[in-house]
Design a protein around this motif. Sequence first.
Motif, PDB file in Angstrom:
ATOM      1  N   TYR A 133     116.118 -45.818  38.553  1.00  0.00           N
ATOM      2  CA  TYR A 133     116.415 -47.246  38.647  1.00  0.00           C
ATOM      3  C   TYR A 133     117.877 -47.519  38.989  1.00  0.00           C
ATOM      4  O   TYR A 133     118.191 -48.521  39.638  1.00  0.00           O
ATOM      5  N   GLY A 191     113.414 -58.523  42.212  1.00  0.00           N
ATOM      6  CA  GLY A 191     112.281 -57.637  42.021  1.00  0.00           C
ATOM      7  C   GLY A 191     112.598 -56.163  42.123  1.00  0.00           C
ATOM      8  O   GLY A 191     111.706 -55.320  41.961  1.00  0.00           O
ATOM      9  N   ILE A 192     113.862 -55.814  42.357  1.00  0.00           N
ATOM     10  CA  ILE A 192     114.268 -54.413  42.513  1.00  0.00           C
ATOM     11  C   ILE A 192     115.324 -54.023  41.481  1.00  0.00           C
ATOM     12  O   ILE A 192     115.189 -53.019  40.783  1.00  0.00           O
ATOM     13  N   ASN A 233     110.086 -54.129  37.833  1.00  0.00           N
ATOM     14  CA  ASN A 233     109.853 -53.171  38.911  1.00  0.00           C
ATOM     15  C   ASN A 233     109.209 -51.898  38.370  1.00  0.00           C
ATOM     16  O   ASN A 233     109.808 -50.826  38.384  1.00  0.00           O
ATOM     17  N   LYS A 274     107.257 -48.484  38.023  1.00  0.00           N
ATOM     18  CA  LYS A 274     107.067 -47.365  38.947  1.00  0.00           C
ATOM     19  C   LYS A 274     106.131 -46.343  38.315  1.00  0.00           C
ATOM     20  O   LYS A 274     106.063 -46.240  37.078  1.00  0.00           O
ATOM     21  N   GLN A 308     112.963 -47.278  47.745  1.00  0.00           N
ATOM     22  CA  GLN A 308     113.315 -47.061  46.347  1.00  0.00           C
ATOM     23  C   GLN A 308     113.232 -45.591  45.995  1.00  0.00           C
ATOM     24  O   GLN A 308     112.608 -44.782  46.691  1.00  0.00           O
TER      25      GLN A 308
END
Length: 324
Positions: free
Chosen positions: A127, A139-140, A178, A180, A323
């Motif tokens: 991150y 959002g990231i 976000n 993952k 990402q």
Amino acid sequence: MGNRVGREDYEWVYTDQPHADRRKEILAKYPEIKSLMGPDQRLKWIVCMMVGIQFLAFYLVKDLDWKWVLFWTYAFGSCINHSMTLAIHEISHNTAFGNNKAMWNRYFAMFANLPIGLPYSASFKRYHLDHHRYLGGDGIDVDIPTDFEGWFFCTRLRKFVWIILQPLFYAVRPLCINPKPVSQLELTNVAVQLCFDVLLYWTWGAKPVVYMLAGSMLGMGLHPISGHFIAEHYMFLKGHETYSYYGCLNLLTFNVGYHNEHHDFPSIPGRRLPLVSTRIAPEYYNDLPQYTSWVRVLYDFITDDTLSPYSRIKRKLKGEVKQE
């Protein structure tokens, strides 16, 4: 204590983050700055020493009365454990062993993670690099508080509580903003950390475990060093997205206070960042907003009714997003 903060949304901008352009300009003018990049040969030895100090502390607190366990947890353990999280921050940029030994850095970060008690290093790496590439990206960038945080923690008392609960929000926020898929390195990080925690409890009992876990939570909550969470990117001055801190606590935090310099040149280890703004390119940093006290940052954030978790610059990202 009950006055509501005036902000009801983030500070939305439609420009790119400032660091990429400043980096290009400084490199064009001072190409010698590239010599500062690369691993810091001292870092791994400093980290090993700090881990060893905490292991010694685990042994020493096992026979103390609980009141002294709690005292040393806040007075000493919280400082070391917060510093260890910033060592992991350094290692996430491959500054321990260099880019050519990326996996060595990942596993060394897990070693640095041991005294913290909670598996942290593998997820942080994924991150944090997004935070650099897409600073303020909607959002990231999970460094930005959620809408709930901005809406609810809107009075002085609630902001005070929010700062105490910073570790909780930093843990939960990625799952909300976000999420993952779990990686193999994250599973390894969890397994290694759980084995260590169980071994510590089995060997020396509950007091070292409480010292370890409570030290991490307290150190990242209402603590002088935690001022850096607020100081780095909260918009105390309109239009300014990143702020540096030039105080004595940089000695304990791997110069994370040199935050404009760090975002401009994330490949430069913290130990060399002062050379960027004091010797090579001071004209780019002298006039930028800066702090000399993280405690004052925390106080001002709580008492200033114009500031809240919404006091962050945010932007919609354009084009393809890659990402970690």
